[in-house]
Design a protein around this motif. Sequence first.
Motif, PDB file in Angstrom:
ATOM      1  N   UNK A  50       0.844  -1.207   0.000  1.00 49.83           N
ATOM      2  CA  UNK A  50       0.000   0.000   0.000  1.00 49.83           C
ATOM      3  C   UNK A  50       0.869   1.243   0.000  1.00 49.83           C
ATOM      4  N   UNK A  51       1.929   1.253   0.821  1.00 47.09           N
ATOM      5  CA  UNK A  51       2.799   2.432   0.922  1.00 47.09           C
ATOM      6  C   UNK A  51       3.511   2.684  -0.405  1.00 47.09           C
ATOM      7  N   UNK A  52       4.100   1.612  -1.007  1.00 48.74           N
ATOM      8  CA  UNK A  52       4.807   1.794  -2.271  1.00 48.74           C
ATOM      9  C   UNK A  52       3.865   2.281  -3.361  1.00 48.74           C
ATOM     10  N   UNK A  53       2.666   1.723  -3.392  1.00 51.25           N
ATOM     11  CA  UNK A  53       1.718   2.127  -4.430  1.00 51.25           C
ATOM     12  C   UNK A  53       1.327   3.586  -4.295  1.00 51.25           C
ATOM     13  N   UNK A  54       0.990   4.008  -3.094  1.00 53.48           N
ATOM     14  CA  UNK A  54       0.572   5.393  -2.893  1.00 53.48           C
ATOM     15  C   UNK A  54       1.746   6.354  -3.039  1.00 53.48           C
ATOM     16  N   UNK A  55       2.962   5.901  -2.667  1.00 44.85           N
ATOM     17  CA  UNK A  55       4.134   6.760  -2.822  1.00 44.85           C
ATOM     18  C   UNK A  55       4.429   6.990  -4.307  1.00 44.85           C
ATOM     19  N   UNK A  63      -2.647  10.363   1.188  1.00 42.82           N
ATOM     20  CA  UNK A  63      -2.936   9.237   0.293  1.00 42.82           C
ATOM     21  C   UNK A  63      -2.719   7.899   0.995  1.00 42.82           C
ATOM     22  N   UNK A  64      -1.601   7.775   1.699  1.00 46.49           N
ATOM     23  CA  UNK A  64      -1.304   6.505   2.372  1.00 46.49           C
ATOM     24  C   UNK A  64      -2.292   6.262   3.510  1.00 46.49           C
ATOM     25  N   UNK A  65      -2.629   7.328   4.262  1.00 42.44           N
ATOM     26  CA  UNK A  65      -3.547   7.168   5.395  1.00 42.44           C
ATOM     27  C   UNK A  65      -4.921   6.689   4.962  1.00 42.44           C
ATOM     28  N   UNK A  66      -5.429   7.198   3.843  1.00 48.16           N
ATOM     29  CA  UNK A  66      -6.742   6.769   3.362  1.00 48.16           C
ATOM     30  C   UNK A  66      -6.751   5.277   3.049  1.00 48.16           C
ATOM     31  N   UNK A  67      -5.722   4.802   2.385  1.00 48.22           N
ATOM     32  CA  UNK A  67      -5.682   3.390   2.029  1.00 48.22           C
ATOM     33  C   UNK A  67      -5.472   2.508   3.255  1.00 48.22           C
ATOM     34  N   UNK A  68      -4.707   2.994   4.220  1.00 44.63           N
ATOM     35  CA  UNK A  68      -4.484   2.210   5.432  1.00 44.63           C
ATOM     36  C   UNK A  68      -5.782   2.017   6.215  1.00 44.63           C
ATOM     37  N   UNK A  69      -6.604   3.040   6.266  1.00 44.35           N
ATOM     38  CA  UNK A  69      -7.859   2.941   7.027  1.00 44.35           C
ATOM     39  C   UNK A  69      -8.806   1.906   6.426  1.00 44.35           C
ATOM     40  N   UNK A  70      -8.681   1.668   5.143  1.00 44.37           N
ATOM     41  CA  UNK A  70      -9.566   0.685   4.516  1.00 44.37           C
ATOM     42  C   UNK A  70      -9.329  -0.719   5.048  1.00 44.37           C
ATOM     43  N   UNK A  71      -8.095  -1.012   5.478  1.00 43.56           N
ATOM     44  CA  UNK A  71      -7.792  -2.349   6.004  1.00 43.56           C
ATOM     45  C   UNK A  71      -7.691  -2.333   7.523  1.00 43.56           C
ATOM     46  N   UNK A  72      -8.046  -1.194   8.167  1.00 43.28           N
ATOM     47  CA  UNK A  72      -8.065  -1.139   9.622  1.00 43.28           C
ATOM     48  C   UNK A  72      -6.782  -0.657  10.245  1.00 43.28           C
ATOM     49  N   UNK A  73      -5.838  -0.097   9.439  1.00 43.95           N
ATOM     50  CA  UNK A  73      -4.573   0.379   9.978  1.00 43.95           C
ATOM     51  C   UNK A  73      -4.569   1.902  10.043  1.00 43.95           C
ATOM     52  N   UNK A  74      -3.648   2.436  10.835  1.00 40.58           N
ATOM     53  CA  UNK A  74      -3.560   3.882  11.039  1.00 40.58           C
ATOM     54  C   UNK A  74      -2.114   4.314  10.839  1.00 40.58           C
ATOM     55  N   UNK A  75      -1.898   5.338   9.995  1.00 41.97           N
ATOM     56  CA  UNK A  75      -0.562   5.862   9.735  1.00 41.97           C
ATOM     57  C   UNK A  75      -0.187   6.808  10.870  1.00 41.97           C
ATOM     58  N   UNK A  76       0.764   6.374  11.682  1.00 47.65           N
ATOM     59  CA  UNK A  76       1.149   7.156  12.859  1.00 47.65           C
ATOM     60  C   UNK A  76       2.140   8.251  12.485  1.00 47.65           C
ATOM     61  N   UNK A  77       3.178   7.923  11.683  1.00 48.95           N
ATOM     62  CA  UNK A  77       4.219   8.912  11.386  1.00 48.95           C
ATOM     63  C   UNK A  77       4.899   8.552  10.067  1.00 48.95           C
ATOM     64  N   UNK A  78       5.394   9.607   9.359  1.00 49.19           N
ATOM     65  CA  UNK A  78       6.174   9.446   8.125  1.00 49.19           C
ATOM     66  C   UNK A  78       7.428  10.295   8.262  1.00 49.19           C
ATOM     67  N   UNK A  79       8.566   9.695   8.014  1.00 52.51           N
ATOM     68  CA  UNK A  79       9.840  10.415   8.109  1.00 52.51           C
ATOM     69  C   UNK A  79      10.615  10.185   6.809  1.00 52.51           C
ATOM     70  N   UNK A  80      10.819  11.269   6.027  1.00 50.08           N
ATOM     71  CA  UNK A  80      11.556  11.184   4.754  1.00 50.08           C
ATOM     72  C   UNK A  80      12.960  11.720   5.007  1.00 50.08           C
ATOM     73  N   UNK A  81      13.954  10.866   4.791  1.00 53.60           N
ATOM     74  CA  UNK A  81      15.349  11.248   5.077  1.00 53.60           C
ATOM     75  C   UNK A  81      15.882  12.226   4.036  1.00 53.60           C
ATOM     76  N   UNK A  82      15.808  11.872   2.762  1.00 53.69           N
ATOM     77  CA  UNK A  82      16.326  12.726   1.697  1.00 53.69           C
ATOM     78  C   UNK A  82      15.717  12.264   0.381  1.00 53.69           C
TER      79      UNK A  82
END
Length: 376
Positions: free
Chosen positions: A41-46, A72-91
């Motif tokens: 889900x993350x790779x697809x939405x990214x 985008x990622x949070x919406x898809x996660x909620x569909x399967x019952x998951x919650x996006x807590x944090x996103x950290x992009x290094x570079x």
Amino acid sequence: RINVPSTFTIGVSTEPSIMANAAERLLGFKVEDIEEMAKEIIFGQLRLTVATLTIEQINQDRDSFLELIQKNVGQEMRKVGLYLINVNIADITDNADYIESIGKKAASTAVEQARVDVANAERDGAIGKAEADRTKDIQVAKNTAEAEKGRKEAEADQRVYVEQQEALAVGGENAAQAEIARANADLAEAEASAKQRADVATAQSEAAIAMATYDEEEQKLRASEIARETVAKQQVEIAAEAEAERQRRIARGEADAILAKYNAEAEGIQNVLESKAKGYSSLVTSASGDPKAAATLLMVEKIEAMVNAQTEAIRNLKIDKITVWDSGNNADGNSATSNFVSSLVQSLPPIHDVAKMSGVELPDYLGSMTDETNES
């Protein structure tokens, strides 16, 4: 192609509706399977998010890029019952180093712009300094001229002021002399007026003293008269109150006497009735408890009085003369005269009838009444 090294922190949502999705879609899955699903889900939405933006947009506004990924990622996660807590992009990098070149270009542009800004600042500083020096010289010259002008004006003003002050001094001296003369005249007038007022005040004071003495004497006489009238009034009031109190006490005494009389009469009547009740009770007891027999005994005691009352009824009849024409015997063998006397006696109520009126039946030894029937 760009590289977005990032770290995503996810977990099962605590919202009831999303937890229901997790229970429905993740129940029975292993942790590894859930992680794999989340990665996809993350790779697809990214990829979808990166595809909708240009490299310049991604590089220039990293915050908007991060918010779009979370959305985008949070919406898809909620569909399967998951919650996006944090996103950290290094570079963010790309294979052609385009993003790095953009950064270097921006840095170089910034350095050149800084040099231009420094040169402009130095130029503006030199121009400002020259203008400041020129303004200073002009201002100094103006100030010098103004100072000289002011000095000349001050000298002229000083001479005019001195002359004016001398004129004012002469005028002041003359005015002072006139004021002294007016003051002396006013003083004499004030002294005369003061003496006149003093004489008037003395006369008024003497008159006021005399009037006060008269008022004092009048007040004393009036106070004495009021005192006498007050004493007389109080004496009358005391006498009236004493008389009223005497009348009240007499009335209370008479009322108490009347009340005592009525109480005594009531007690006497009560005693008589109680004595009669006791006598009647004893009489009924002596008659073997027969109230009718007791009443008969009482009636027998009153027969003599009843007979006396009957005879008294005809004794006082005043009959001056009775004329009887008797022609002989009647059919029943009696004369008219005897029938007249018999009828007169029979007009009185029989003793048995009187007893019956009282509800008492006389005993037989006192006689009895029989009904007479005339047959025609």
